[in-house]
Design a protein around this motif. Structure first.
Motif, PDB file in Angstrom:
ATOM      1  N   GLY A   1      -6.510 -13.358  -0.186  1.00  0.00           N
ATOM      2  CA  GLY A   1      -6.567 -13.575   1.260  1.00  0.00           C
ATOM      3  C   GLY A   1      -6.031 -12.370   2.004  1.00  0.00           C
ATOM      4  O   GLY A   1      -5.596 -11.395   1.410  1.00  0.00           O
ATOM      5  N   PRO A   2      -6.079 -12.411   3.333  1.00  0.00           N
ATOM      6  CA  PRO A   2      -5.557 -11.303   4.120  1.00  0.00           C
ATOM      7  C   PRO A   2      -4.058 -11.149   3.927  1.00  0.00           C
ATOM      8  O   PRO A   2      -3.329 -12.117   3.905  1.00  0.00           O
ATOM      9  CB  PRO A   2      -5.887 -11.709   5.568  1.00  0.00           C
ATOM     10  N   GLN A   3      -3.631  -9.909   3.752  1.00  0.00           N
ATOM     11  CA  GLN A   3      -2.225  -9.613   3.543  1.00  0.00           C
ATOM     12  C   GLN A   3      -1.789  -8.534   4.525  1.00  0.00           C
ATOM     13  O   GLN A   3      -2.557  -7.641   4.852  1.00  0.00           O
ATOM     14  CB  GLN A   3      -1.994  -9.088   2.106  1.00  0.00           C
ATOM     15  N   ALA A   4      -0.556  -8.613   4.968  1.00  0.00           N
ATOM     16  CA  ALA A   4      -0.047  -7.595   5.885  1.00  0.00           C
ATOM     17  C   ALA A   4       0.484  -6.402   5.094  1.00  0.00           C
ATOM     18  O   ALA A   4       1.038  -6.553   4.027  1.00  0.00           O
ATOM     19  CB  ALA A   4       1.061  -8.180   6.757  1.00  0.00           C
ATOM     20  N   ALA A   5       0.267  -5.216   5.621  1.00  0.00           N
ATOM     21  CA  ALA A   5       0.773  -4.002   4.988  1.00  0.00           C
ATOM     22  C   ALA A   5       1.537  -3.215   6.039  1.00  0.00           C
ATOM     23  O   ALA A   5       1.053  -2.250   6.584  1.00  0.00           O
ATOM     24  CB  ALA A   5      -0.365  -3.167   4.417  1.00  0.00           C
ATOM     25  N   HIS A   6       2.735  -3.668   6.370  1.00  0.00           N
ATOM     26  CA  HIS A   6       3.493  -3.075   7.459  1.00  0.00           C
ATOM     27  C   HIS A   6       4.808  -2.497   6.956  1.00  0.00           C
ATOM     28  O   HIS A   6       5.883  -2.915   7.350  1.00  0.00           O
ATOM     29  CB  HIS A   6       3.746  -4.104   8.564  1.00  0.00           C
ATOM     30  N   GLN A   7       4.714  -1.541   6.054  1.00  0.00           N
ATOM     31  CA  GLN A   7       5.875  -0.837   5.555  1.00  0.00           C
ATOM     32  C   GLN A   7       5.551   0.647   5.595  1.00  0.00           C
ATOM     33  O   GLN A   7       4.404   1.054   5.601  1.00  0.00           O
ATOM     34  CB  GLN A   7       6.219  -1.267   4.133  1.00  0.00           C
TER      35      GLN A   7
ATOM     36  N   MET B   1     -10.900   9.481   9.708  1.00  0.00           N
ATOM     37  CA  MET B   1     -10.942   9.460   8.243  1.00  0.00           C
ATOM     38  C   MET B   1     -10.507   8.087   7.741  1.00  0.00           C
ATOM     39  O   MET B   1      -9.481   7.556   8.166  1.00  0.00           O
ATOM     40  CB  MET B   1     -10.027  10.541   7.668  1.00  0.00           C
ATOM     41  N   MET B   2     -11.315   7.521   6.861  1.00  0.00           N
ATOM     42  CA  MET B   2     -10.971   6.249   6.218  1.00  0.00           C
ATOM     43  C   MET B   2     -10.433   6.553   4.818  1.00  0.00           C
ATOM     44  O   MET B   2     -11.142   7.110   3.986  1.00  0.00           O
ATOM     45  CB  MET B   2     -12.204   5.347   6.107  1.00  0.00           C
ATOM     46  N   VAL B   3      -9.183   6.215   4.598  1.00  0.00           N
ATOM     47  CA  VAL B   3      -8.536   6.450   3.304  1.00  0.00           C
ATOM     48  C   VAL B   3      -8.314   5.105   2.617  1.00  0.00           C
ATOM     49  O   VAL B   3      -7.768   4.179   3.224  1.00  0.00           O
ATOM     50  CB  VAL B   3      -7.189   7.167   3.487  1.00  0.00           C
ATOM     51  N   ILE B   4      -8.760   4.999   1.369  1.00  0.00           N
ATOM     52  CA  ILE B   4      -8.564   3.755   0.617  1.00  0.00           C
ATOM     53  C   ILE B   4      -7.854   4.071  -0.696  1.00  0.00           C
ATOM     54  O   ILE B   4      -8.277   4.949  -1.449  1.00  0.00           O
ATOM     55  CB  ILE B   4      -9.899   3.046   0.334  1.00  0.00           C
ATOM     56  N   PHE B   5      -6.781   3.347  -0.954  1.00  0.00           N
ATOM     57  CA  PHE B   5      -6.020   3.501  -2.187  1.00  0.00           C
ATOM     58  C   PHE B   5      -6.609   2.566  -3.245  1.00  0.00           C
ATOM     59  O   PHE B   5      -6.711   1.350  -3.016  1.00  0.00           O
ATOM     60  CB  PHE B   5      -4.545   3.181  -1.945  1.00  0.00           C
TER      61      PHE B   5
ATOM     62  N   GLN C   1       4.165   3.884   1.914  1.00  0.00           N
ATOM     63  CA  GLN C   1       4.725   2.744   1.185  1.00  0.00           C
ATOM     64  C   GLN C   1       3.626   1.761   0.776  1.00  0.00           C
ATOM     65  O   GLN C   1       3.699   0.564   1.049  1.00  0.00           O
ATOM     66  CB  GLN C   1       5.799   2.037   2.021  1.00  0.00           C
ATOM     67  N   VAL C   2       2.605   2.302   0.105  1.00  0.00           N
ATOM     68  CA  VAL C   2       1.508   1.468  -0.383  1.00  0.00           C
ATOM     69  C   VAL C   2       1.924   0.842  -1.705  1.00  0.00           C
ATOM     70  O   VAL C   2       2.180   1.543  -2.684  1.00  0.00           O
ATOM     71  CB  VAL C   2       0.224   2.313  -0.565  1.00  0.00           C
ATOM     72  N   ASN C   3       2.005  -0.481  -1.738  1.00  0.00           N
ATOM     73  CA  ASN C   3       2.403  -1.165  -2.975  1.00  0.00           C
ATOM     74  C   ASN C   3       1.418  -2.235  -3.416  1.00  0.00           C
ATOM     75  O   ASN C   3       1.647  -2.917  -4.400  1.00  0.00           O
ATOM     76  CB  ASN C   3       3.805  -1.774  -2.831  1.00  0.00           C
ATOM     77  N   ARG C   4       0.330  -2.399  -2.660  1.00  0.00           N
ATOM     78  CA  ARG C   4      -0.724  -3.333  -3.071  1.00  0.00           C
ATOM     79  C   ARG C   4      -2.066  -2.645  -2.883  1.00  0.00           C
ATOM     80  O   ARG C   4      -2.236  -1.844  -1.969  1.00  0.00           O
ATOM     81  CB  ARG C   4      -0.682  -4.613  -2.224  1.00  0.00           C
ATOM     82  N   LEU C   5      -3.021  -2.983  -3.737  1.00  0.00           N
ATOM     83  CA  LEU C   5      -4.348  -2.373  -3.677  1.00  0.00           C
ATOM     84  C   LEU C   5      -5.423  -3.449  -3.511  1.00  0.00           C
ATOM     85  O   LEU C   5      -5.241  -4.572  -3.983  1.00  0.00           O
ATOM     86  CB  LEU C   5      -4.623  -1.585  -4.963  1.00  0.00           C
ATOM     87  N   PRO C   6      -6.522  -3.065  -2.854  1.00  0.00           N
ATOM     88  CA  PRO C   6      -6.796  -1.797  -2.173  1.00  0.00           C
ATOM     89  C   PRO C   6      -6.254  -1.801  -0.740  1.00  0.00           C
ATOM     90  O   PRO C   6      -6.466  -2.758   0.000  1.00  0.00           O
ATOM     91  CB  PRO C   6      -8.317  -1.724  -2.170  1.00  0.00           C
ATOM     92  N   THR C   7      -5.538  -0.744  -0.381  1.00  0.00           N
ATOM     93  CA  THR C   7      -5.028  -0.580   0.978  1.00  0.00           C
ATOM     94  C   THR C   7      -5.900   0.418   1.725  1.00  0.00           C
ATOM     95  O   THR C   7      -6.248   1.468   1.183  1.00  0.00           O
ATOM     96  CB  THR C   7      -3.572  -0.086   0.963  1.00  0.00           C
TER      97      THR C   7
END
Length: 200
Positions: free
Chosen positions: A41-47, A80-84, A146-152
């Motif tokens: 599901g949708p997850q927040a990535a606010h770090q 630019m779209m960056v995807i981890f 601070q990317v800790n989940r993928l794909p961000t």
């Protein structure tokens, strides 16, 4: 007769041990799959750095060893779209073609940041859906954001300002991030949540 009974009991014991081992292995695989498939599901990535902040100039490396700058100035109006991504991330395999299509439609430069061993990343780069895409390596950008989940997914503008940042796994979520970046990134989290909620 007693010999047959002993043999039968030994055989049953071996079968029982085999079933127990198989059950343990299956439970372990289910646990691994559950961990790898998240988030669904949708997850927040606010770090780390967030929407409205600027990405510092970082020199990443392509798989060929060539320098690739992220955080530097782009052409006026360019985004630019960056995807981890990672080679062992099944959600990433689904997201990359979607992001590629949307980036093409919206005129965004798509850059993939690979997380993993170089041999695995090189093997990943040989997939048909990866042909022609820029894949860079290096932990600097993921540490800064601070990317800790993928794909961000992160969208930055021509001044290296973050316009959108979120974990994505569907076309609708990617489109929500692009929509928020077009609005200047002011309501990135809210737009993503509203569209994801509407999809439910």
């Amino acid at each position: 007769m007693m010999t047959l009974l002993v043999i039968w009991q030994v055989a049953l014991a071996i079968v029982a041990l085999g079933l127990a081992a198989g059950l343990f292995a299956l439970a372990r695989q289910i646990g691994i799959l559950h961990e790898r498939l998240a988030p669904i599901g949708p997850q927040a990535a606010h770090q780390g750095l967030d929407v409205g902040q600027s990405v510092p100039r970082l020199v990443m490396r392509t798989l060929a060893g060539e320098p690739f700058v992220i955080g530097g100035p782009l052409d006026a109006g360019q985004r630019m779209m960056v995807i981890f991504v990672a080679p062992d991330c099944p959600v990433c395999k689904r997201v990359v073609p979607l992001a590629r299509a949307i980036a093409g439609e919206q005129g965004l430069d798509l850059v993939l940041v690979g997380d993993g061993a170089e041999p695995e990343l090189k093997e990943m780069a040989t997939r048909p859906d990866m042909a022609g895409l820029t894949l860079v390596t290096g932990v600097e950008l993921s540490l800064v954001l601070q990317v800790n989940r993928l794909p961000t997914l992160v969208i930055i503008d021509d001044h290296a300002t973050i316009l959108a940042k979120d974990i994505v796994n569907t076309r609708r979520q990617i489109e929500a991030a692009v929509q928020s970046s077009e609005a200047g990134g002011k309501n990135a989290g809210n737009v993503t949540k509203e569209i994801a909620h509407a999809a439910v």
